[in-house]
Design a protein around this motif. Structure first.
Motif, PDB file in Angstrom:
ATOM      1  N   LEU A   1       0.835  -1.209   0.000  1.00  0.00           N
ATOM      2  CA  LEU A   1       0.000   0.000   0.000  1.00  0.00           C
ATOM      3  C   LEU A   1       0.866   1.254   0.000  1.00  0.00           C
ATOM      4  N   ALA A   2       2.016   1.197   0.679  1.00  0.00           N
ATOM      5  CA  ALA A   2       2.924   2.347   0.697  1.00  0.00           C
ATOM      6  C   ALA A   2       3.550   2.574  -0.673  1.00  0.00           C
ATOM      7  N   ILE A   3       3.933   1.493  -1.369  1.00  0.00           N
ATOM      8  CA  ILE A   3       4.463   1.648  -2.727  1.00  0.00           C
ATOM      9  C   ILE A   3       3.426   2.323  -3.615  1.00  0.00           C
ATOM     10  N   GLU A   4       2.193   1.804  -3.557  1.00  0.00           N
ATOM     11  CA  GLU A   4       1.138   2.355  -4.413  1.00  0.00           C
ATOM     12  C   GLU A   4       0.861   3.823  -4.083  1.00  0.00           C
ATOM     13  N   ALA A   5       0.805   4.147  -2.795  1.00  0.00           N
ATOM     14  CA  ALA A   5       0.512   5.529  -2.399  1.00  0.00           C
ATOM     15  C   ALA A   5       1.618   6.479  -2.855  1.00  0.00           C
ATOM     16  N   ASP A   6       2.880   6.079  -2.635  1.00  0.00           N
ATOM     17  CA  ASP A   6       3.989   6.942  -3.039  1.00  0.00           C
ATOM     18  C   ASP A   6       4.045   7.090  -4.557  1.00  0.00           C
ATOM     19  N   ALA A   7       3.907   5.976  -5.273  1.00  0.00           N
ATOM     20  CA  ALA A   7       3.965   6.041  -6.733  1.00  0.00           C
ATOM     21  C   ALA A   7       2.821   6.882  -7.288  1.00  0.00           C
ATOM     22  N   THR A   8       1.632   6.743  -6.704  1.00  0.00           N
ATOM     23  CA  THR A   8       0.484   7.517  -7.172  1.00  0.00           C
ATOM     24  C   THR A   8       0.738   9.016  -7.046  1.00  0.00           C
ATOM     25  N   SER A   9       1.370   9.427  -5.947  1.00  0.00           N
ATOM     26  CA  SER A   9       1.642  10.858  -5.766  1.00  0.00           C
ATOM     27  C   SER A   9       2.583  11.381  -6.849  1.00  0.00           C
ATOM     28  N   PHE A  10       3.568  10.575  -7.262  1.00  0.00           N
ATOM     29  CA  PHE A  10       4.490  11.010  -8.318  1.00  0.00           C
ATOM     30  C   PHE A  10       3.812  11.025  -9.683  1.00  0.00           C
ATOM     31  N   ILE A  11       2.967  10.027  -9.915  1.00  0.00           N
ATOM     32  CA  ILE A  11       2.231   9.967 -11.187  1.00  0.00           C
ATOM     33  C   ILE A  11       1.345  11.205 -11.346  1.00  0.00           C
ATOM     34  N   LYS A  12       0.608  11.534 -10.300  1.00  0.00           N
ATOM     35  CA  LYS A  12      -0.294  12.694 -10.371  1.00  0.00           C
ATOM     36  C   LYS A  12       0.486  14.003 -10.487  1.00  0.00           C
ATOM     37  N   ALA A  13       1.629  14.079  -9.792  1.00  0.00           N
ATOM     38  CA  ALA A  13       2.448  15.292  -9.870  1.00  0.00           C
ATOM     39  C   ALA A  13       2.971  15.519 -11.283  1.00  0.00           C
ATOM     40  N   ALA A  14       3.153  14.414 -12.035  1.00  0.00           N
ATOM     41  CA  ALA A  14       3.646  14.521 -13.407  1.00  0.00           C
ATOM     42  C   ALA A  14       2.508  14.669 -14.416  1.00  0.00           C
ATOM     43  N   GLY A  15       1.270  14.770 -13.914  1.00  0.00           N
ATOM     44  CA  GLY A  15       0.123  14.933 -14.806  1.00  0.00           C
ATOM     45  C   GLY A  15      -0.461  13.631 -15.308  1.00  0.00           C
ATOM     46  N   GLY A  16      -0.040  12.518 -14.729  1.00  0.00           N
ATOM     47  CA  GLY A  16      -0.547  11.228 -15.155  1.00  0.00           C
ATOM     48  C   GLY A  16      -1.792  10.798 -14.393  1.00  0.00           C
ATOM     49  N   LYS A  17      -2.326   9.625 -14.771  1.00  0.00           N
ATOM     50  CA  LYS A  17      -3.530   9.097 -14.147  1.00  0.00           C
ATOM     51  C   LYS A  17      -3.347   7.633 -13.775  1.00  0.00           C
ATOM     52  N   VAL A  18      -3.945   7.243 -12.661  1.00  0.00           N
ATOM     53  CA  VAL A  18      -4.012   5.832 -12.271  1.00  0.00           C
ATOM     54  C   VAL A  18      -5.373   5.310 -12.709  1.00  0.00           C
ATOM     55  N   LEU A  19      -5.360   4.328 -13.585  1.00  0.00           N
ATOM     56  CA  LEU A  19      -6.610   3.818 -14.152  1.00  0.00           C
ATOM     57  C   LEU A  19      -7.214   2.668 -13.354  1.00  0.00           C
ATOM     58  N   GLY A  20      -6.471   2.165 -12.394  1.00  0.00           N
ATOM     59  CA  GLY A  20      -7.025   1.087 -11.574  1.00  0.00           C
ATOM     60  C   GLY A  20      -5.951   0.395 -10.768  1.00  0.00           C
ATOM     61  N   SER A  21      -6.386  -0.437  -9.805  1.00  0.00           N
ATOM     62  CA  SER A  21      -5.465  -1.230  -9.010  1.00  0.00           C
ATOM     63  C   SER A  21      -6.193  -2.452  -8.464  1.00  0.00           C
ATOM     64  N   VAL A  22      -5.426  -3.512  -8.209  1.00  0.00           N
ATOM     65  CA  VAL A  22      -5.971  -4.719  -7.599  1.00  0.00           C
ATOM     66  C   VAL A  22      -5.034  -5.142  -6.479  1.00  0.00           C
ATOM     67  N   ARG A  23      -5.577  -5.865  -5.502  1.00  0.00           N
ATOM     68  CA  ARG A  23      -4.792  -6.355  -4.363  1.00  0.00           C
ATOM     69  C   ARG A  23      -4.612  -7.865  -4.473  1.00  0.00           C
ATOM     70  N   HIS A  24      -3.437  -8.329  -4.071  1.00  0.00           N
ATOM     71  CA  HIS A  24      -3.208  -9.767  -4.027  1.00  0.00           C
ATOM     72  C   HIS A  24      -2.599 -10.139  -2.676  1.00  0.00           C
ATOM     73  N   PRO A  25      -2.778 -11.398  -2.230  1.00  0.00           N
ATOM     74  CA  PRO A  25      -2.203 -11.829  -0.953  1.00  0.00           C
ATOM     75  C   PRO A  25      -0.690 -12.002  -1.076  1.00  0.00           C
ATOM     76  N   LEU A  26      -0.018 -11.950   0.064  1.00  0.00           N
ATOM     77  CA  LEU A  26       1.417 -12.201   0.101  1.00  0.00           C
ATOM     78  C   LEU A  26       1.719 -13.612  -0.405  1.00  0.00           C
ATOM     79  N   ASN A  27       2.793 -13.728  -1.197  1.00  0.00           N
ATOM     80  CA  ASN A  27       3.241 -15.021  -1.725  1.00  0.00           C
ATOM     81  C   ASN A  27       2.199 -15.641  -2.652  1.00  0.00           C
ATOM     82  N   ALA A  28       1.657 -14.828  -3.541  1.00  0.00           N
ATOM     83  CA  ALA A  28       0.661 -15.310  -4.502  1.00  0.00           C
ATOM     84  C   ALA A  28       1.354 -16.127  -5.594  1.00  0.00           C
ATOM     85  N   SER A  29       0.624 -17.075  -6.164  1.00  0.00           N
ATOM     86  CA  SER A  29       1.198 -17.889  -7.243  1.00  0.00           C
ATOM     87  C   SER A  29       0.529 -17.630  -8.585  1.00  0.00           C
TER      88      SER A  29
END
Length: 406
Positions: free
Chosen positions: A181-209
């Motif tokens: 969640l911290a990666i997504e939050a930090d990356a989103t702030s940089f994307i928006k600062a550069a004028g970009g958009k986040v079109l969606g996100s999904v969550r997965h459990p730790l150690n997914a296969s």
């Protein structure tokens, strides 16, 4: 009446005996003790775990095995990717085993909890493996130092580069706990600062296969960029399956801000080629780094991850501070750690800020093509150096209570 006098006398004896007992216990603490709390067999073990233990052993040996006339002892444990187990081990170490400093902790939820525990018990915690930038934000503490990297620095280095290449729409595949969640939050702030958009996100459990359902959603979003906000085995599985889906061939730029060199090796250059990486260390970056990496590889069969290299750096700096302070008492040692410059094979003139963030240069790297590589671990090339003051979040923006008020 006589019974009352006897009771008072007994209570008085007990009151006197408690501090005497405490002094005796303290007098028996004749070692400087370091605890490596890590993922020893799970999804982050390759980049942390046994390699962190080895790096700490090297640092202790190179320091001479003792400090202030005391032996330096090392203990280690596997937290099994469970917050309650990890916090319980650290508390036992602090309370019952006289551990002075705990290091490692590749789980952001455990690391954030231990910041509070270390403050309460006046011991030191150094989450060399945890990534969340909250460790130097609202979750900071006076007894915690965030040594190597964080989600802010990693994502800023990569997202800034990709936006310059035309990446203006993004989709996230995120591991569902504090780290992702911290990666997504930090990356989103940089994307928006550069004028970009986040079109969606999904969550997965730790150690997914199986990432197929998540990748179908990413594909359907029509985003130009896909960010894997996860680490370790999850990166390997996700990026491999994205290649099988042909997402890169369809024009989607794949990024994994927390990818490390063992992950790239696990993916293979055919799959990983072109991926951008952010790292404070590369095994071949200078002669001193190569010497350490060769030594490490003789024991582990491969070069160190940047976390494992950083663990050596952190333990060495800690021991220097103990020596300079003339004691292993936490506050005195922390004060010396903040005074001493950080100079070693991976850091030049690094320093520790008021929020506990270590400021060092970061490197923007790109994974080589199979044709460019000259050996099994010749995996990447440095394409830019990002000065530490630019790579990491400004002190005034983190909301850490310890930051100076302006």
């Amino acid at each position: 009446m006589r019974y009352a006098r006897v009771l008072v006398a007994l209570l008085s004896c007990c009151v006197v005996a408690v501090p005497a007992l405490s002094q005796k216990v303290l007098a028996q603490n004749k070692a400087v003790k370091i605890g490596v709390l890590d993922d020893m067999s799970g999804p982050y073990a390759e980049n942390t775990g046994p390699g962190d233990v080895l790096a700490a052993k090297f640092a202790i040996a190179d320091f001479g095995g003792s400090v202030l006339g005391k032996p330096i002892e090392l203990v280690s444990a596997d937290f099994q990717s469970k917050v309650d187990i990890g916090v319980g081990i650290a508390k036992r170490w602090y309370d019952d085993e006289d551990v002075d400093m705990v290091i490692g902790i590749p789980n952001s939820a455990i690391a954030l909890a231990l910041v509070k525990v270390a403050g309460e018990k006046n011991r030191i915690v150094m989450p060399t493996a945890a990534a969340t930038s909250e460790l130097t934000g609202k979750g900071c503490g006076p007894n915690s130092l965030h040594w190597i990297y964080d989600t802010y620095g990693q994502t800023k280095t990569i997202v800034s580069a990709l936006t310059k290449q035309g990446g203006d729409t993004w989709f996230f595949v995120t591991v569902d706990y504090a780290f992702g969640l911290a990666i997504e939050a930090d990356a989103t702030s940089f994307i928006k600062a550069a004028g970009g958009k986040v079109l969606g996100s999904v969550r997965h459990p730790l150690n997914a296969s199986d990432f197929s359902a998540y990748l179908v959603q990413a594909q359907a979003s029509k985003a130009k960029g896909l960010i894997f906000a996860d680490g370790g085995n999850d990166i390997i599985n996700g990026v491999k399956q994205a290649a099988e889906f042909g997402l890169a061939r369809q024009g989607m730029r794949i990024s994994a801000p927390l990818i490390q060199f063992p992950d790239v090796h696990g993916l293979g250059l055919k799959v990983a080629q072109g991926l951008l990486m952010a790292s404070p260390f590369y095994w071949d970056m200078n002669p001193q780094a190569r010497a350490f990496s060769d030594r490490f590889a003789k024991e582990m069969g491969r070069p160190p991850s940047f976390i494992q290299a950083g663990t050596y750096s952190a333990v060495t700096h800690y021991l220097k501070a103990v020596k300079a302070a003339g004691t292993d008492e936490a506050k005195a040692v922390l004060a010396e750690m903040r005074k001493l410059p950080i100079n070693d094979f991976m850091t030049s003139n690094g320093h520790i800020r008021a929020d506990g963030r270590v400021i060092r240069d970061m490197y923007l790297m790109q994974v080589k093509t199979p044709e460019e590589s000259k050996g099994e671990w010749d995996l990447a090339k440095i394409i830019a150096t990002v000065p530490g003051d630019e790579a990491f979040r400004p002190l005034s923006d983190g909301a850490c209570p310890m930051a100076p008020k302006h």
